[in-house]
Design a protein around this motif. Structure first.
Motif, PDB file in Angstrom:
ATOM      1  N   ASP A   1      -0.111   4.519   1.591  1.00  0.00           N
ATOM      2  CA  ASP A   1      -0.844   4.393   2.855  1.00  0.00           C
ATOM      3  C   ASP A   1      -2.278   4.886   2.696  1.00  0.00           C
ATOM      4  O   ASP A   1      -2.814   5.628   3.518  1.00  0.00           O
ATOM      5  N   THR A   2      -2.907   4.415   1.607  1.00  0.00           N
ATOM      6  CA  THR A   2      -4.232   4.889   1.217  1.00  0.00           C
ATOM      7  C   THR A   2      -5.359   4.099   1.865  1.00  0.00           C
ATOM      8  O   THR A   2      -6.404   4.663   2.213  1.00  0.00           O
TER       9      THR A   2
ATOM     10  N   ASP B   1       0.871  -1.180   0.000  1.00  0.00           N
ATOM     11  CA  ASP B   1       0.000   0.000   0.000  1.00  0.00           C
ATOM     12  C   ASP B   1       0.906   1.227   0.000  1.00  0.00           C
ATOM     13  O   ASP B   1       1.075   1.913   1.006  1.00  0.00           O
ATOM     14  N   TRP B   2       1.474   1.532  -1.173  1.00  0.00           N
ATOM     15  CA  TRP B   2       2.597   2.457  -1.282  1.00  0.00           C
ATOM     16  C   TRP B   2       2.312   3.846  -0.730  1.00  0.00           C
ATOM     17  O   TRP B   2       3.209   4.518  -0.224  1.00  0.00           O
TER      18      TRP B   2
ATOM     19  N   TRP C   1       1.958  -2.710   5.098  1.00  0.00           N
ATOM     20  CA  TRP C   1       3.316  -2.433   4.623  1.00  0.00           C
ATOM     21  C   TRP C   1       3.224  -1.461   3.448  1.00  0.00           C
ATOM     22  O   TRP C   1       2.548  -1.737   2.460  1.00  0.00           O
ATOM     23  N   THR C   2       3.912  -0.319   3.585  1.00  0.00           N
ATOM     24  CA  THR C   2       3.770   0.742   2.587  1.00  0.00           C
ATOM     25  C   THR C   2       4.945   0.822   1.618  1.00  0.00           C
ATOM     26  O   THR C   2       4.968   1.694   0.760  1.00  0.00           O
ATOM     27  N   ASP C   3       5.894  -0.096   1.756  1.00  0.00           N
ATOM     28  CA  ASP C   3       6.981  -0.151   0.789  1.00  0.00           C
ATOM     29  C   ASP C   3       6.843  -1.437  -0.028  1.00  0.00           C
ATOM     30  O   ASP C   3       5.899  -2.203   0.149  1.00  0.00           O
TER      31      ASP C   3
END
Length: 322
Positions: free
Chosen positions: A11-12, A8-9, A30-32
């Motif tokens: 953080d949406t 979730d790149w 995990w945003t990366d």
């Protein structure tokens, strides 16, 4: 359940209404992005469920064998990135809603946005203005021009409705079965594959990538297009044969490409001859990346998690796992 969401790149997801459906679960986001096996195995060691963000992270046998606690993978749509036999061998259920019943409005809108952007040279005109050179050569009016849609399905049908509202002439090509459905619906079908590519001012492909459709669009197809035409791909890069885009750009047939999909992804090679070409409009696979689309898609994914937790799983791909 301990639920881990990958990739979730921005953080949406936690900002969308659908996220409330995970209330009561222990959620880690995990945003990366990583495909390092050791890193993924460490991150997901305690996960009961992994949520996949489309096809961003492959799920391999080597990874599954290091996740003994994993019971469920929940995602939406096709799953070429998931080793289903390995899921079954490791007792991991894969749930994926394959027939949500409506087209991706976001992907359809982006497709038509790329058609408009190509016709009016919007990125190039912006660059010209910022460079202080004012206008480039004239663009194209869409009304009266012919749009060829390859693949008679939901997204193609939505794009056709946009095109017809702009006064474009729409016709179709695709599989025998797809052409039969188009005929039955009263839609115009090109008289031949050759005519479809040669006579369309814009060609947009809307086909799922499978082993049978890989390389479906050949260099010969593209080279048959007009120098004034545009080829649009918002589906999958693998639908186009290797080297076909480069051959088209070298021959200037078609004269323009509009692309949202690449191989591999994320695609970060800024020196690539396709994305760096002045006659190419390209976007980083954003066809489905709107808040509205993600909210709809992840509502389906979360519903699958809750159904599993309630002992009545839905959209099960490998029912051998129970």
């Amino acid at each position: 359940m301990k639920v881990h969401i990958l990739d979730d790149w921005f953080d949406t997801l936690k900002t969308l209404p659908s996220f409330a459906r995970l209330e009561g679960h222990d959620v880690t986001i995990w945003t990366d992005h990583t495909e390092d096996l050791d890193v993924l195995a460490e991150r997901l060691a305690d996960a009961d469920c992994v949520v996949l963000f489309r096809e961003r992270t492959p799920v391999t046998a080597a990874l599954l064998e290091r996740l003994p606690n994993l019971k469920l993978i929940s995602q939406r749509s096709v799953y070429p990135h998931v080793d289903v036999p390995a899921c079954t061998a490791n007792g991991v259920m894969l749930c994926s809603n394959m027939s949500a019943g409506k087209p991706s409005i976001a992907a359809s809108e982006l497709t038509f946005a790329l058609i408009l952007a190509s016709a009016r040279q919007i990125p190039q005109q912006m660059q010209s203005l910022r460079a202080g050179t004012w206008q480039l050569a004239p663009g194209q009016t869409l009304m009266g021009r012919r749009l060829g849609l390859y693949g008679y399905g939901k997204i193609g049908g939505q794009v056709a409705r946009y095109a017809e509202a702009f006064g474009m002439k729409v016709w179709w090509w695709g599989s025998d079965e797809g052409r039969d459905r188009a005929h039955a619906a009263g839609a115009e079908v090109a008289p031949s594959r050759e005519a479809f590519f040669a006579q369309s001012d814009f060609v947009s492909i809307h086909v799922r990538l499978t082993p049978a459709t890989r390389g479906l669009i050949s260099a010969e197809d593209l080279l048959a297009m007009k120098p004034s035409a545009t080829f649009v791909n918002t589906s999958r890069s693998g639908l186009v044969a290797d080297g076909a885009l480069e051959a088209a750009l070298e021959a200037a047939r078609p004269g323009r490409l509009a692309l949202d999909v690449f191989d591999p992804e994320p695609f970060t090679d800024t020196s690539d001859p396709v994305i760096s070409h002045p006659n190419v409009i390209c976007t980083p696979h954003i066809g489905y990346v709107t808040e509205d689309e993600l909210d709809m898609q992840f509502a389906d994914i979360y519903d699958q998690i809750n159904a599993y937790a309630d002992g009545a799983p839905i959209h099960v791909i490998n029912p051998e796992v129970q």
